[in-house]
Design a protein around this motif. Structure first.
Motif, PDB file in Angstrom:
ATOM      1  N   LYS A 103       0.663  -1.061   0.100  1.00 30.42           N
ATOM      2  CA  LYS A 103       0.167   0.144   0.174  1.00 30.42           C
ATOM      3  C   LYS A 103       1.468   1.141  -0.066  1.00 30.42           C
ATOM      4  CE  LYS A 103      -4.212  -0.538  -0.178  1.00 30.42           C
ATOM      5  NZ  LYS A 103      -4.954   0.102  -1.810  1.00 30.42           N
ATOM      6  N   LYS A 104       1.905   1.205   0.387  1.00 26.62           N
ATOM      7  CA  LYS A 104       2.687   2.338   0.658  1.00 26.62           C
ATOM      8  C   LYS A 104       3.738   1.953  -0.560  1.00 26.62           C
ATOM      9  CE  LYS A 104       5.908   5.078   3.724  1.00 26.62           C
ATOM     10  NZ  LYS A 104       5.191   6.487   4.333  1.00 26.62           N
ATOM     11  N   TYR A 105       4.156   1.219  -1.410  1.00 22.38           N
ATOM     12  CA  TYR A 105       5.171   1.445  -1.849  1.00 22.38           C
ATOM     13  C   TYR A 105       5.168   0.930  -3.298  1.00 22.38           C
ATOM     14  CZ  TYR A 105       8.432   3.250   1.438  1.00 22.38           C
ATOM     15  OH  TYR A 105       9.045   3.709   2.882  1.00 22.38           O
ATOM     16  N   GLY A 106       3.844   0.233  -3.765  1.00 24.78           N
ATOM     17  CA  GLY A 106       3.381  -0.377  -4.549  1.00 24.78           C
ATOM     18  C   GLY A 106       3.785  -1.751  -4.994  1.00 24.78           C
ATOM     19  N   GLU A 107       2.828  -2.782  -5.597  1.00 27.85           N
ATOM     20  CA  GLU A 107       2.932  -4.450  -5.068  1.00 27.85           C
ATOM     21  C   GLU A 107       4.324  -4.955  -5.955  1.00 27.85           C
ATOM     22  OE1 GLU A 107      -0.714  -5.752  -7.170  1.00 27.85           O
ATOM     23  OE2 GLU A 107      -0.124  -7.490  -7.067  1.00 27.85           O
ATOM     24  N   ALA A 108       4.681  -4.246  -7.286  1.00 29.64           N
ATOM     25  CA  ALA A 108       5.977  -4.966  -7.699  1.00 29.64           C
ATOM     26  C   ALA A 108       6.804  -4.401  -6.125  1.00 29.64           C
ATOM     27  CB  ALA A 108       6.396  -3.733  -9.041  1.00 29.64           C
ATOM     28  N   ILE A 109       7.645  -2.850  -5.785  1.00 32.59           N
ATOM     29  CA  ILE A 109       8.343  -2.693  -4.651  1.00 32.59           C
ATOM     30  C   ILE A 109       7.998  -3.883  -3.295  1.00 32.59           C
ATOM     31  CG2 ILE A 109       8.968  -1.003  -3.102  1.00 32.59           C
ATOM     32  CD1 ILE A 109       9.846  -0.927  -6.167  1.00 32.59           C
ATOM     33  N   ALA A 110       6.598  -4.022  -3.100  1.00 32.32           N
ATOM     34  CA  ALA A 110       6.605  -4.805  -2.142  1.00 32.32           C
ATOM     35  C   ALA A 110       6.977  -6.177  -2.084  1.00 32.32           C
ATOM     36  CB  ALA A 110       5.400  -4.945  -1.438  1.00 32.32           C
ATOM     37  N   LEU A 111       6.580  -6.816  -2.976  1.00 30.19           N
ATOM     38  CA  LEU A 111       7.324  -8.291  -3.708  1.00 30.19           C
ATOM     39  C   LEU A 111       8.694  -8.440  -3.590  1.00 30.19           C
ATOM     40  CD1 LEU A 111       5.688 -10.566  -5.017  1.00 30.19           C
ATOM     41  CD2 LEU A 111       6.488 -10.005  -7.449  1.00 30.19           C
TER      42      LEU A 111
END
Ligand code: GRG
Length: 271
Positions: A103-111
């Motif tokens: 939610k904070k950094y976007g899905e790609a970065i979280a993955l």
């Protein structure tokens, strides 16, 4: 020493060590390092690394030598939470009262932050004494793999829409939650130089404790065991498993006091 003080002291030391092992936020490419640090420093209780350090201490080892591995275990835990929160898994917007990593950094970065934390954990395990490093890496990778946490997560995902039934629920608890906790104890014993019998006792203690930990979590979230047995029945089972866990570490005599204290503390937890 009061157990709450031991845990708080451990938490401070672990946080300091984690800060030293994680790339600084400014390091290029900054966004991934920010995301990793965001999730690692978002209020986790640090129970798994505290258990690892306590196991090392019970075995008569030097806890300073166990710090890289203790941090490695916490990084694995954080990776699992980041991935668990993703839209394709539990799809959660908040964890520990803060926005989830995606939610904070976007899905790609979280993955990628989750992947990076898992990889960094193995770098930390490799810092252990070369005589035991391979065994530690093997223990951790087995605990995360399809015969451990990932296996538990797969079965959990596949039983989301239906009542899983007790045997499946037990599989989920022992694998998704129990495997990493048991590995933390085993690795602490290995670093502490415990005998093979004592390493096995620590692992068993961790297996019982891990399931008790999940049952208490179920009671707090009114799901799983609490749905089947009610809050009282579930807590009775958690207390029974805690007793079984404590029996396993009787061989450590007085040195088991901290581990015993942590298991009782977990039974009383409200977060
Ligand atoms: C994505 C590979 C992969 C696995 C995910 C661990 C896990 C499997 C999912 C997390 C969700 C969950 C409820 C897991 C059960 C384990 C558990 C009770 C986690 C929470 O642990 P705490 O209470 O967390 O130690 P803190 O916030 O203190 O770090």
């Amino acid at each position: 020493m009061k157990i709450e003080i031991f845990i708080e002291n451990c938490r401070k030391k672990i946080d300091k060590a984690l800060d030293s092992y994680l790339p600084k936020e400014k390091e290029y490419p900054s966004v991934i390092h920010k995301a990793m640090r965001y999730s690692v420093f978002s209020g986790g209780k640090r129970i798994r690394p505290a258990l690892l350090l306590a196991a090392c201490q019970a075995a008569g080892g030097d806890v300073k030598k166990a710090m890289p591995a203790a941090c490695g275990i916490e990084l694995i835990h954080t990776f699992s939470l980041i991935h668990d929160d993703l839209p394709s898994m539990d799809d959660d917007d908040y964890r520990r009262g803060k926005l989830t990593c995606h939610k904070k950094y976007g899905e790609a970065i979280a993955l990628l932050a989750g992947d990076a934390l898992l990889n960094l954990s193995f770098q930390l395990f490799a810092k252990s004494d070369p005589k035991i490093a391979v065994r530690i890496i093997e223990t951790a990778s087995k605990a995360v793999g399809t015969r451990g946490m990932i296996g538990g997560q797969v079965v959990d995902i596949n039983s989301k829409e239906k009542d899983p039934g007790l045997p499946t629920l037990q599989y989920i608890n022992t694998h998704k939650t129990g495997a990493l906790i048991a590995a933390s104890l085993k690795i602490g014993g290995i670093i502490g130089g415990a005998s093979e019998n004592k390493i096995q006792r620590l692992q068993k203690y961790g297996e019982y404790l891990g399931v008790a930990f999940q049952i208490i979590d179920d009671v707090m979230d009114s799901q799983g065991y609490a749905e089947i047995f009610g809050d009282k029945g579930a807590m009775r089972e958690a207390a029974r498993l805690t007793q079984k866990a404590k029996k396993e570490i009787k061989v450590f005599g007085k040195k088991a006091e901290v581990l015993e204290g942590i298991s009782d503390h977990l039974l009383r937890r409200t977060i």
